[in-house]
Structure formats: structure tokens, C-alpha cells
Design a protein around this motif. Structure first.
Motif, mmCIF file in Angstrom:
data_model
loop_
_atom_site.group_PDB
_atom_site.id
_atom_site.type_symbol
_atom_site.label_atom_id
_atom_site.label_comp_id
_atom_site.label_asym_id
_atom_site.label_seq_id
_atom_site.Cartn_x
_atom_site.Cartn_y
_atom_site.Cartn_z
ATOM 1 N N VAL A 95 0.854 -1.189 0.000
ATOM 2 C CA VAL A 95 0.000 0.000 0.000
ATOM 3 C C VAL A 95 0.890 1.241 0.000
ATOM 4 N N ASP A 96 0.296 2.387 -0.392
ATOM 5 C CA ASP A 96 1.044 3.643 -0.421
ATOM 6 C C ASP A 96 1.530 4.016 0.969
ATOM 7 N N GLU A 97 2.648 4.729 1.007
ATOM 8 C CA GLU A 97 3.245 5.125 2.285
ATOM 9 C C GLU A 97 2.411 6.217 2.966
ATOM 10 N N PRO A 98 2.491 6.315 4.319
ATOM 11 C CA PRO A 98 1.787 7.399 5.035
ATOM 12 C C PRO A 98 2.342 8.768 4.643
ATOM 13 N N SER A 99 1.502 9.796 4.816
ATOM 14 C CA SER A 99 1.937 11.155 4.488
ATOM 15 C C SER A 99 1.856 12.099 5.681
ATOM 16 N N LEU A 100 1.304 11.635 6.820
ATOM 17 C CA LEU A 100 1.105 12.510 7.979
ATOM 18 C C LEU A 100 1.426 11.732 9.248
ATOM 19 N N SER A 101 1.924 12.421 10.265
ATOM 20 C CA SER A 101 2.225 11.752 11.536
ATOM 21 C C SER A 101 1.830 12.658 12.690
ATOM 22 N N MET A 102 1.613 12.037 13.849
ATOM 23 C CA MET A 102 1.406 12.802 15.086
ATOM 24 C C MET A 102 1.844 11.922 16.250
#
Length: 604
Positions: free
Chosen positions: A295-302
Motif C-alpha cells: 500500500v502507499d506510504e503514510p503522508s502525515l504523523s502525530m
């Protein structure tokens, strides 16, 4: 097949109609709307969050259906669902046309070489523009480099709420029979080799209170029976021999026990306690693992960590770092698009996902389970490409009344947005397409709805990585910060409400460093919301005047995450959402601000 579309285009409503007309329910059975949206959070928000499968029978043929989310933040569920199917039903609103998530799901379907059936839904809308929408869909196929076979797709015109479909836009139809016929003609039957050893790919997980963890699989080759020994090809490369203790197939909304199933069916298997998504069940004598799901990689983190505020432990039951880490690890098992990484602090973790909504839904589920958390500001994930820092850029589609073009253009220009296309449909509404850095979208939704008086619609999806766009200032206002601990008083809030918008009412507990309101000016202000009125034995001439306190703004979890800046965080408990500074001590905050200012001036 998988039903894919943008959010609110009618996927789950169409599944309801297909279930009714295939005889899945009794005529007098009480069934709610959007029956596939089964969780409380899905029903509250009116969106699909988790991909789910069902099955209908038509003319002796069993059709397995995957209902997928339409929101871009849950794109991992769509990608996972597409690995289970032989074709795609692409749903498009007859008025709104293809939107950003339509582009995303169609691109994934074309890459997988899946046949597409186009369904133009909601043709009964008074503002339907069927011909223009079809032209936009053909343009989208060409834009995504579809080959000559893929672009020759059948078209069905549908009113899912009424349960009607036809092959002619001018004919409303009487039932969904034309849609079923097109699906049986276009979507191929499962392709498999006779005599090929068993191969079944685990694409989802579920749990039963009676048999434990269930592995949901698509059988690609061979047959599988209850009680049969199989080779469990694990993600780490090892192969383990296990026994299938229970075997289920889906009929309508129920899981029915089965003795044996063959290729093309979607099954649920019990007996594998630690199975994860992407693993393969194979023949024990000839184990051949299938490719792992990508699957596509994440683009946001917290960041997510334990609640460190002075009020911790009063409202929740799950407080420790061990419980939080265990819950995050459990979420990773079934959610293929999430990542959890350690940080410098042992009681805080970095959670990476596709967008604000996906991360907010995870935190909302945890707070309902009794957790108390401290959640940091969402940050974009950057990449180093050719030695330069690149950041994710989102494609944004906006529908607004033409009266608000000026204010909306100014709003997105401040966030480094670039206008790509603007279309006026002649109905008083305008569609604008922009490219904007993903961090520019953090916190934009509330401001956008305010500027358009609640009439605008905003949708976005990841487009590509671009070089860093420089500094953005997304919140022009400061915060009103409490400088001491205690209950708020009516007397103090009455004088403070002139400074800005308050988040707390009278008699609420606050502590030093807690954000109690939004300052009308650009800087933070330390205030005393616990100040009491001095009582004397002399009667005041103004004591009998009626004074009113403006009701406080109640921020939901998503709004709180949008509001905070880098030096702020959100305290989340089962009953409250509070904003606070990362450093609670006033003197410590002053020192950190001075250091940050010196660093900016020196260019470090």
C-alpha cells in the motif's frame, strides 16, 4: 467486485438496494439505512471507515461485493479491497462528477488491470448534468493513461436510493436488473488452474467471541475444507503447518459455516491465532506464497502518549504507557496503512497515517475505550530526493457558490495553494482545483466552512512530492493560556471574553498551561480565569445589572487537532477534549520561545 467512489456518492446505499432486490431480507424485516456501515463511529459521521464484504445471489450466480471507504484518508482499505476482486464498479455522482478520491481509486484499479463498470448515480437530482459528467470521466481515464480496452467500459444510469437502474439516461428504470446483467457480462468469473495447489491470500482480519481471530481470505487456486491441514506462509518467510478449525462463507450479511470452498470465494478461517494481513495459506505439500500486499506510504504523523496533565486519571481507566502501546500494536494488525514508531520519550509514540481524519478516528476509538492520551500536532512526512527535502502535495477540489471565489482564493493563496483549474457550471456554483502542500491543509477545513458560511465542499487526495515550499503560517491568532490551577469563575470569564473566544465555561477545572480560549491578537496571552470577585459589606450600584456570558466554543477532536500549533497539544479523555501547551510552566515556555527566536535570527 469492489464498489469504489468518492465519499457520499452512494456506494453503501447501492449495496443496500442490491441486498434488498436479491432477496437477502424478508419483505417485513426491519433493516436500517446503510446497513454495511455497522460501527457507531461510521453511523455518527455518515461515512464508511472499514472495507467490508457481503454477497448477493442473482440468477444462480453468487456475487461477492466489497464496500470500500470513499474518504482519501482510508485509501489503504481501498487498496486492500482491490486485491480481493476481479472487477470494479466505479460510482460517480451525476451532479458532482469525478472528484479527487475518484481519481485515486480509478488509478489503482487501472494499475491492477481490473475491468470497470461505470455507474452514474443520483440521476434524479435536479442539478444532474449527466452528459458533462461522462465527458469528465472519459477525460479522467485518458489522464490516467488507460489503454484502449479499459476505456471501452459499460455505463449504467442509477438511482440507488430508489433501487432503479437503466442503460438509458432518459429512462429511470424499474429495478436494478439492468445493473446485475451488465455486471455478469463485464466482471469475469474467477480465473484459476485445475490441479493447482491451494493458494489463499489473507486480506482482512476479524474476531469472534467464540472462535477467536478470523482470517478473511480470497481463495485464488485450489480448494480448502474445514479440518484440513494447511501451510501458513508467514510474513517473516517461515512456513508453519496448521489446521483450519472453522470455515465460513458470506451470505448477505451473515457468515455461514461451510464444509469446502473453491477458487474465487471470500472466506473466513479460524485456527490461526497470530495471522496478519498479507500472509498466504497454501498446500502443506507444495507451499507457494503469494505476493505481499503493498500500500502507499503514510503522508502525515502525530505523537500519541500518556496523559501528563495535572487532571490525568480523573476520567479514564486506561492510563499507562503499556496499555497504550498494546492498543496501538493491536491496531497495526488490522490496519495496513498505519505505522507506529518509537520516539525519544519512552511514554510517547509517533503514529503515521494517510491524513488527519484517519488519525483522529483512531484517537476517537481509543478515547471511547477508556484511554487518556496526549496527542501532538499533525506533521507532514518529508522525503530526501536528490539531496533536497520534498514534502507531500495534495490535489484539492472545491465546490463553492461563486460569491465566495475571492475569499477562498485568498485563503488558499496564504497556504501556498496553486489554482490549476476553475469551472463555472452556470448554476451559481464554481468548482476550483488546486495543488497545495499537505501541511497547508492542516486546520483549513474549519476556516473554509466559516468563510463560505457552511456552504462549501472541500475534498483532497495525495498527488505527488514537491520541493519544500517554505514557512507557512496557518493560524493568525494566539491562545489564551491559564496561568494557575483552579476552577474558572463567572466573574473572571466575563472580563476575559472581550479578549477573544473562550473554550471553557464557569466552574470548570483548569491548570497552568491549559489553553482556555483563542486570542484575537497574534500572540499568546497568560490570563487568570480563576479570579474571584472581592466581597464587601457595601452594596454596589451595579450589582443588580443583568450580564450575559457568551457560551464557550466546544471543540470536537478533529477541530482541536486543526487548531493547535507546534508548541501545543491536545489532552484527550473519555469525556473531555482539552488544549494545552507542551510546556506547562510559564517561565519554561518563555525560555523556549527565546531560544526559538534566536535560532531563527541566526539561521540555524
Amino acid at each position: 467486485m469492489a464498489i469504489v467512489a468518492h465519499v457520499d456518492h452512494g456506494k453503501t446505499t447501492l449495496v443496500d438496494a442490491m441486498l434488498w432486490q436479491s432477496g437477502a431480507f424478508r419483505s417485513n424485516q426491519d433493516v436500517g439505512e446503510r446497513v454495511m456501515d455497522s460501527t457507531d463511529l461510521e453511523r455518527e459521521k455518515g461515512i464508511t471507515i472499514l472495507a467490508k464484504n457481503t454477497a448477493v445471489r442473482h440468477g444462480g450466480v453468487k456475487i461477492n461485493i466489497i464496500d470500500t471507504p470513499g474518504h482519501a484518508d482510508f485509501g489503504g482499505e481501498v487498496e486492500r479491497g482491490l486485491t480481493m476482486v476481479d472487477g470494479v464498479l466505479l460510482l460517480v455522482d451525476a451532479s458532482e462528477g469525478p472528484l479527487p478520491q475518484t481519481r485515486f481509486v480509478l488509478r489503482k484499479a487501472l494499475e491492477a488491470q481490473l475491468p470497470v463498470v461505470l455507474v452514474v448515480n443520483k440521476i434524479d437530482r435536479p442539478d444532474a448534468r449527466v452528459k458533462e459528467v461522462l465527458d469528465e470521466v472519459y477525460g479522467l481515464f485518458l489522464d490516467l493513461d488507460a489503454d484502449e480496452h479499459q476505456i471501452e467500459f459499460p455505463i449504467v444510469y442509477c438511482n440507488a436510493r430508489a433501487g432503479r437502474a437503466s442503460l438509458d439516461a432518459a429512462d429511470n428504470g424499474t429495478d436494478l436488473e439492468p445493473l446485475f446483467e451488465v455486471l455478469l457480462e463485464t466482471i469475469p468469473a474467477p480465473v484459476y488452474e485445475d490441479g493447482h495447489p491451494l493458494q489463499a491470500l489473507v486480506t482482512n482480519l476479524d474476531a469472534s467471541p467464540y472462535v477467536g481471530r478470523l482470517a478473511l481470505c480470497r481463495v485464488h487456486h485450489g480448494t480448502i475444507s474445514r479440518g484440513q491441514p494447511v501451510a501458513w506462509c508467514r510474513a517473516d518467510g517461515s512456513i508453519e503447518r496448521v489446521k483450519v478449525t472453522e470455515l465460513y462463507v458470506t451470505e448477505a450479511l451473515d457468515r455461514v459455516p461451510a464444509d469446502q470452498v473453491g477458487p474465487g470465494d471470500i472466506i473466513a478461517i479460524a485456527g490461526l491465532a497470530d495471522v496478519t494481513i498479507g500472509e498466504t495459506l497454501a498446500d502443506p505439500d507444495d507451499a507457494r506464497p503469494l505476493p505481499v500486499i503493498r500500500v502507499d506510504e503514510p503522508s502525515l504523523s502525530m505523537t500519541v502518549g500518556v496523559n501528563t496533565s495535572p487532571l490525568s486519571g480523573r476520567e479514564g481507566t486506561k492510563l499507562t504507557a503499556r496499555l497504550i502501546k498494546s492498543r496501538l500494536d493491536t491496531e497495526l494488525v488490522g490496519n495496513v496503512s498505519l505505522r507506529v514508531l518509537p520516539t525519544e520519550r519512552p511514554d510517547t509514540w509517533e503514529v503515521q497515517g494517510r491524513g488527519e481524519l484517519q488519525l483522529a478516528v483512531l484517537v476517537e476509538i481509543m478515547r471511547r475505550e477508556g484511554f487518556e492520551l496526549t496527542v501532538g500536532k499533525p506533521q507532514v512526512l518529508t522525503r530526501l530526493i536528490d539531496g533536497k527535502v520534498h514534502e507531500p502535495v495534495e490535489r484539492v477540489s472545491i465546490d463553492i457558490p461563486e460569491d465566495y471565489i475571492g475569499v477562498v482564493t485568498q485563503l488558499f493563496a496564504l497556504r501556498k495553494g496553486r489554482l490549476e483549474n476553475m469551472t463555472n457550471h452556470g448554476t451559481g456554483w464554481v468548482r476550483m482545483e488546486l495543488l497545495i502542500p499537505a501541511r497547508g491543509l492542516i486546520g483549513v477545513r474549519t476556516e473554509f466552512l466559516t468563510e463560505t458560511r457552511g456552504t462549501g465542499q472541500l475534498h483532497h487526495v495525495f498527488d505527488r512530492f514537491e520541493p519544500w515550499h517554505g514557512e507557512l503560517r496557518t493560524r493568525p491568532t494566539g491562545a489564551l493560556v491559564a496561568d494557575r490551577t483552579g476552577p474558572t469563575t463567572f466573574y473572571a470569564l466575563l472580563s476575559l471574553q472581550e479578549r477573544g473566544s473562550l473554550f471553557v465555561g464557569p466552574a470548570e477545572d483548569v491548570y497552568e498551561g491549559m489553553i482556555v480560549g483563542e486570542n484575537a491578537r497574534g500572540e499568546d496571552m497568560d490570563i487568570n480565569p480563576t479570579k474571584e470577585r472581592k466581597v464587601t459589606n457595601i452594596r454596589s450600584s451595579t450589582s443588580e445589572e443583568l450580564v450575559r456570558l457568551v457560551p464557550p466554543r466546544q471543540l470536537a477532536l478533529e477541530q482541536a487537532l486543526e487548531f493547535i500549533t507546534e508548541d501545543e497539544c491536545v489532552e484527550v479523555t473519555p469525556t473531555k477534549v482539552r488544549l494545552r501547551k507542551v510546556a506547562l510552566d510559564q517561565a519554561e515556555r518563555g525560555r523556549r520561545a527565546s531560544q526559538a527566536k534566536r535560532s531563527r535570527l541566526s539561521g540555524v
